[in-house]
Design a protein around this motif. Sequence first.
Motif, PDB file in Angstrom:
ATOM      1  N   VAL A  29     -45.039  16.374   0.461  1.00 21.00           N
ATOM      2  CA  VAL A  29     -43.746  15.683   0.433  1.00 21.00           C
ATOM      3  C   VAL A  29     -43.506  15.177  -0.980  1.00 21.00           C
ATOM      4  O   VAL A  29     -44.446  15.017  -1.757  1.00 21.00           O
ATOM      5  N   THR A  30     -42.232  14.945  -1.310  1.00 20.83           N
ATOM      6  CA  THR A  30     -41.930  14.385  -2.622  1.00 20.83           C
ATOM      7  C   THR A  30     -42.590  13.017  -2.737  1.00 20.83           C
ATOM      8  O   THR A  30     -42.822  12.334  -1.741  1.00 20.83           O
ATOM      9  N   LYS A  76     -39.454  13.509   1.047  1.00 17.82           N
ATOM     10  CA  LYS A  76     -38.841  14.694   1.661  1.00 17.82           C
ATOM     11  C   LYS A  76     -39.855  15.835   1.651  1.00 17.82           C
ATOM     12  O   LYS A  76     -40.690  15.934   0.756  1.00 17.82           O
ATOM     13  N   ASP A  77     -39.759  16.711   2.642  1.00 12.88           N
ATOM     14  CA  ASP A  77     -40.642  17.875   2.691  1.00 12.88           C
ATOM     15  C   ASP A  77     -40.472  18.706   1.423  1.00 12.88           C
ATOM     16  O   ASP A  77     -39.346  19.000   1.008  1.00 12.88           O
ATOM     17  N   LEU A 116     -39.637  20.954 -10.398  1.00 20.64           N
ATOM     18  CA  LEU A 116     -38.780  19.785 -10.278  1.00 20.64           C
ATOM     19  C   LEU A 116     -37.409  20.241  -9.812  1.00 20.64           C
ATOM     20  O   LEU A 116     -36.815  21.136 -10.417  1.00 20.64           O
ATOM     21  N   HIS A 117     -36.969  19.694  -8.705  1.00 14.11           N
ATOM     22  CA  HIS A 117     -35.623  19.926  -8.202  1.00 14.11           C
ATOM     23  C   HIS A 117     -34.981  18.553  -8.073  1.00 14.11           C
ATOM     24  O   HIS A 117     -35.282  17.816  -7.138  1.00 14.11           O
ATOM     25  N   ARG A 118     -34.136  18.204  -9.000  1.00 15.35           N
ATOM     26  CA  ARG A 118     -33.546  16.861  -9.013  1.00 15.35           C
ATOM     27  C   ARG A 118     -32.784  16.534  -7.735  1.00 15.35           C
ATOM     28  O   ARG A 118     -32.617  15.378  -7.400  1.00 15.35           O
ATOM     29  N   SER A 119     -32.366  17.559  -6.997  1.00  9.69           N
ATOM     30  CA  SER A 119     -31.676  17.294  -5.731  1.00  9.69           C
ATOM     31  C   SER A 119     -32.629  16.702  -4.689  1.00  9.69           C
ATOM     32  O   SER A 119     -32.190  16.055  -3.746  1.00  9.69           O
ATOM     33  N   LEU A 120     -33.944  16.909  -4.887  1.00 12.68           N
ATOM     34  CA  LEU A 120     -34.942  16.361  -3.965  1.00 12.68           C
ATOM     35  C   LEU A 120     -35.618  15.109  -4.503  1.00 12.68           C
ATOM     36  O   LEU A 120     -35.891  14.175  -3.763  1.00 12.68           O
ATOM     37  N   SER A 121     -35.934  15.123  -5.799  1.00 11.25           N
ATOM     38  CA  SER A 121     -36.723  14.033  -6.367  1.00 11.25           C
ATOM     39  C   SER A 121     -36.605  14.028  -7.882  1.00 11.25           C
ATOM     40  O   SER A 121     -36.328  15.056  -8.493  1.00 11.25           O
ATOM     41  N   ASP A 122     -36.872  12.864  -8.479  1.00 10.57           N
ATOM     42  CA  ASP A 122     -36.927  12.768  -9.932  1.00 10.57           C
ATOM     43  C   ASP A 122     -38.342  13.007 -10.458  1.00 10.57           C
ATOM     44  O   ASP A 122     -38.582  12.942 -11.653  1.00 10.57           O
ATOM     45  N   LYS A 123     -39.283  13.259  -9.541  1.00  9.99           N
ATOM     46  CA  LYS A 123     -40.676  13.489  -9.914  1.00  9.99           C
ATOM     47  C   LYS A 123     -41.057  14.923  -9.572  1.00  9.99           C
ATOM     48  O   LYS A 123     -40.543  15.511  -8.635  1.00  9.99           O
ATOM     49  N   VAL A 124     -42.003  15.463 -10.333  1.00 13.58           N
ATOM     50  CA  VAL A 124     -42.454  16.834 -10.062  1.00 13.58           C
ATOM     51  C   VAL A 124     -43.232  16.886  -8.758  1.00 13.58           C
ATOM     52  O   VAL A 124     -43.759  15.879  -8.293  1.00 13.58           O
ATOM     53  N   PHE A 125     -43.284  18.078  -8.179  1.00 15.66           N
ATOM     54  CA  PHE A 125     -44.061  18.310  -6.973  1.00 15.66           C
ATOM     55  C   PHE A 125     -44.539  19.758  -6.974  1.00 15.66           C
ATOM     56  O   PHE A 125     -44.110  20.562  -7.797  1.00 15.66           O
TER      57      PHE A 125
END
Length: 127
Positions: free
Chosen positions: A14-15, A23-24, A102-111
């Motif tokens: 998850v983020t 989020k998943d 990194l997908h800014r639509s999901l998170s501001d942090k890498v995953f």
Amino acid sequence: RFVVICVDFDGTCVTNEYPEIGKDVPNCIEVLKKLNEKKVNIILLTQRDGKKLTDAVEWFKKNDIKLYGINDNPSQSSWSKSRKVYADLYIDDRNLGCPITLHRSLSDKVFVDWKKVEKMLKEMRVL
């Protein structure tokens, strides 16, 4: 081949919204289910504890992903008393070499980039 994979939770499955459940992460659930189908033993390896750990374990249950262990390799106690959890592979957003995105639509942090992880697991003949 007997395969054990330790999987981190926050920033991996998850983020990273710790202490909340993020989020998943895209493609994570699908890849973990494929690992279950291949009889790969998945160990949740996280610093979460107490209620926060219970929340993470519930995430796996909710997504029908079977865990072999939680912060522990059940077969390890017969040959080692080390606190380090043994596995063949470790998937963690903080591991050197683990593909991240990194997908800014999901998170501001890498995953973790699970599309690339899946490709790597196929190349290694784990999947």
